[in-house]
Design a protein around this motif. Structure first.
Motif, PDB file in Angstrom:
ATOM      1  N   GLU A  22      12.062 -37.281   1.564  1.00  0.00           N
ATOM      2  CA  GLU A  22      11.522 -37.448   2.963  1.00  0.00           C
ATOM      3  C   GLU A  22      10.817 -38.538   3.166  1.00  0.00           C
ATOM      4  N   LEU A  82      15.953 -34.249   4.941  1.00  0.00           N
ATOM      5  CA  LEU A  82      14.997 -32.975   5.355  1.00  0.00           C
ATOM      6  C   LEU A  82      15.386 -31.964   5.149  1.00  0.00           C
ATOM      7  N   THR A 152       6.833 -35.278   7.397  1.00  0.00           N
ATOM      8  CA  THR A 152       7.688 -34.750   7.931  1.00  0.00           C
ATOM      9  C   THR A 152       8.096 -33.088   8.572  1.00  0.00           C
ATOM     10  N   ASP A 155       7.613 -33.797  11.934  1.00  0.00           N
ATOM     11  CA  ASP A 155       9.531 -34.278  12.613  1.00  0.00           C
ATOM     12  C   ASP A 155      10.820 -32.904  12.858  1.00  0.00           C
TER      13      ASP A 155
END
Length: 382
Positions: A22, A82, A152, A155
Motif C-alpha cells: 500500500e 492493492l 488506499t 484509491d
C-alpha cells in the motif's frame, strides 16, 4: 516500570507485506497521476482545438483509445499492489468496422471517457497521498498501517468507480455482441449447408432429369417404346428429387412445426429416431416462432445424437414452461460419455442457446444415462 497490575499497552499493528504494498502504491500515485493528467489534458485539448479541421476528431478518437490503455495499466497496478479484483471493460468492437463507424464508436465510448475523467481528477489526490505517505514514513511510523489503509480505501473506491465496468449493462452488451457473432456464424454455416445440399442433391438430379427427358423426346418418334421407358425412369427421378426437396425444406423449417406446433413436430422427429422415444409437451401456449424453432432443432439434433452414438434402448423428451423459461430435457439410457467441451455438435448447440440468452447443461457419466437440459427465454407469440 510496568507492574502486574498495570494495563497492557494497545497492540501495534505489524508492518506486514500488505502495508508495504500500500505504501508503494501511494508513493507511485504522484508519477502515475502526473503522467495520466498531462496525457489527458494534452490530448483532449489538442483534439478539441483541431475539431475545426479534418484531423481533429481522429486525433480525439485516438486520444480516447490511449485513455483506455492508461486505464489498463492503472488497473494492473491496483490489482498487484492493492489486491483489487475487477473485470476488464468490454473492448471497443472493431471486426469489419469501417473508418466512420470506428470514429463514431470511439468518440462516444463511455469507457474511455470515464478513464479520462479518472486521470483528470487524480492529480490533487496523487500530490496529497505522496506527501502524506512520505512524511509518515519518517515522523508517524506507529500509525503508518492505519494511515495507508485509509488512503488506499479511497484509491480502491476511485478505481472501482471509474476504471471497472460501470454496471451490468456493459457486461450484457459484451455478451450480446459475442452472441450475435455466434448467430451470424451459424446462419452462414446453415446457408452453406443448404447451398451444398441443393447443388449436390436436388440440383444435380434435376439436371440429369432434364437430359433424360431431352433424350426421350428425340426417341419419341423413332423408338416410342424406349422413349416411354425413359419417361418412366424420369418420373421416378422426379419423385426422388421432390423427396430431397421436402427433406431440405424440413431441415430449414418444417411445415408441421408452423402448422401444428412443438408437440406434433417433436413427435414427428421422435418417430424417425432409431430407438423408441416418448414425447411430453406441456405448454400453456405456443412460444414465439424464433424460440419454437430453436427448441425444435435442439431436440432434433439431440435425437440424432441418440440414434448415432448413444446405443440406447429408449429415450424421452420433455418440454414445459417454468416461469419465464422454456425448459427442454432429453434423456436416454445409453452408454453416456457425451461431452460439450470435446468440440462436438453439443458445443454448437450450447453456443446457439447461449446466443439467445439460453442455457445448455449435459450430464452424461460413462455408462450412462445421459440427461441434456436446455433453457430458452419464454417469449409469447405475437
Amino acid at each position: 516500570m510496568t507492574t502486574e497490575s498495570d494495563p497492557l499497552p494497545p497492540p501495534r499493528p505489524a508492518l506486514d507485506a500488505v502495508t508495504w504494498r500500500e505504501v508503494l502504491f501511494l508513493l507511485l500515485n504522484l508519477p502515475a497521476d502526473i503522467i495520466g493528467f498531462v496525457y489527458v489534458v494534452t490530448v483532449l485539448s489538442v483534439g478539441a482545438g483541431l475539431t475545426v479541421t479534418v484531423v481533429g476528431l481522429p486525433v480525439l478518437a485516438l486520444g480516447l483509445l490511449g485513455c483506455r490503455v492508461l486505464g489498463t495499466v492503472e488497473r494492473a497496478r491496483a490489482r498487484a499492489l492493492l489486491g483489487v479484483r475487477m473485470e476488464e471493460p468490454r473492448r471497443l468492437r472493431r471486426g469489419t468496422m469501417g473508418f466512420w463507424p470506428w470514429l463514431w464508436a470511439s468518440l462516444k465510448d463511455p469507457v474511455a471517457w470515464r478513464h479520462a475523467l479518472y486521470f483528470a481528477l487524480r492529480l490533487p489526490w496523487g500530490v496529497l497521498t505522496f506527501s502524506v505517505t512520505l512524511t509518515a514514513l519518517f515522523v508517524a511510523w506507529p500509525v503508518l498501517p492505519y494511515l495507508t489503509r485509509g488512503l488506499t480505501t479511497v484509491d480502491r473506491a476511485m478505481v472501482r468507480g471509474l476504471l471497472q465496468p460501470s454496471d451490468e449493462l456493459e457486461r450484457r452488451i459484451a455478451e450480446l455482441e459475442s452472441g450475435r457473432g455466434v448467430v451470424v456464424d451459424t446462419a452462414a454455416a446453415d446457408l452453406r449447408r443448404i447451398e451444398r445440399d441443393l447443388h449436390d442433391g436436388a440440383q444435380a438430379r434435376l439436371v440429369a432429369l432434364a437430359m433424360d427427358l431431352g433424350l426421350a423426346r428425340e426417341k419419341l418418334l423413332d423408338d416410342p417404346h424406349a422413349a416411354a421407358k425413359m419417361v418412366d425412369e424420369a418420373h421416378g427421378e422426379v419423385k426422388i428429387a421432390l423427396q430431397e426437396l421436402r427433406d431440405l425444406a424440413r431441415g430449414i423449417h418444417p411445415a408441421i412445426l408452423t402448422d401444428r406446433g412443438l408437440d406434433a413436430a417433436l413427435s414427428s422427429v421422435a418417430s424417425r429416431c432409431t430407438v423408441p422415444v416418448s414425447v411430453t409437451v406441456d405448454l400453456p401456449a405456443r412460444p414465439a416462432e424464433a424460440i419454437e424453432g430453436i427448441a425444435y432443432f435442439t431436440v432434433s439434433e439431440l435425437l440424432q445424437n441418440v440414434s448415432k452414438h448413444s446405443r440406447a434402448r429408449s429415450a424421452a423428451v420433455d418440454v414445459w414452461r417454468a416461469a419465464d423459461r422454456l425448459m427442454i430435457q432429453v434423456r436416454d439410457d445409453g452408454q453416456g460419455g457425451a461431452d460439450v467441451s470435446s468440440g462436438s455438435g453439443l458445443a454448437g448447440l450450447s453456443e446457439r442457446l447461449g446466443s439467445v440468452d439460453g442455457l445448455f447443461v449435459v450430464s452424461s457419466p460413462a455408462g450412462g444415462p445421459t440427461v441434456v437440459t436446455a433453457e430458452l427465454p419464454w417469449r409469447p407469440r405475437q
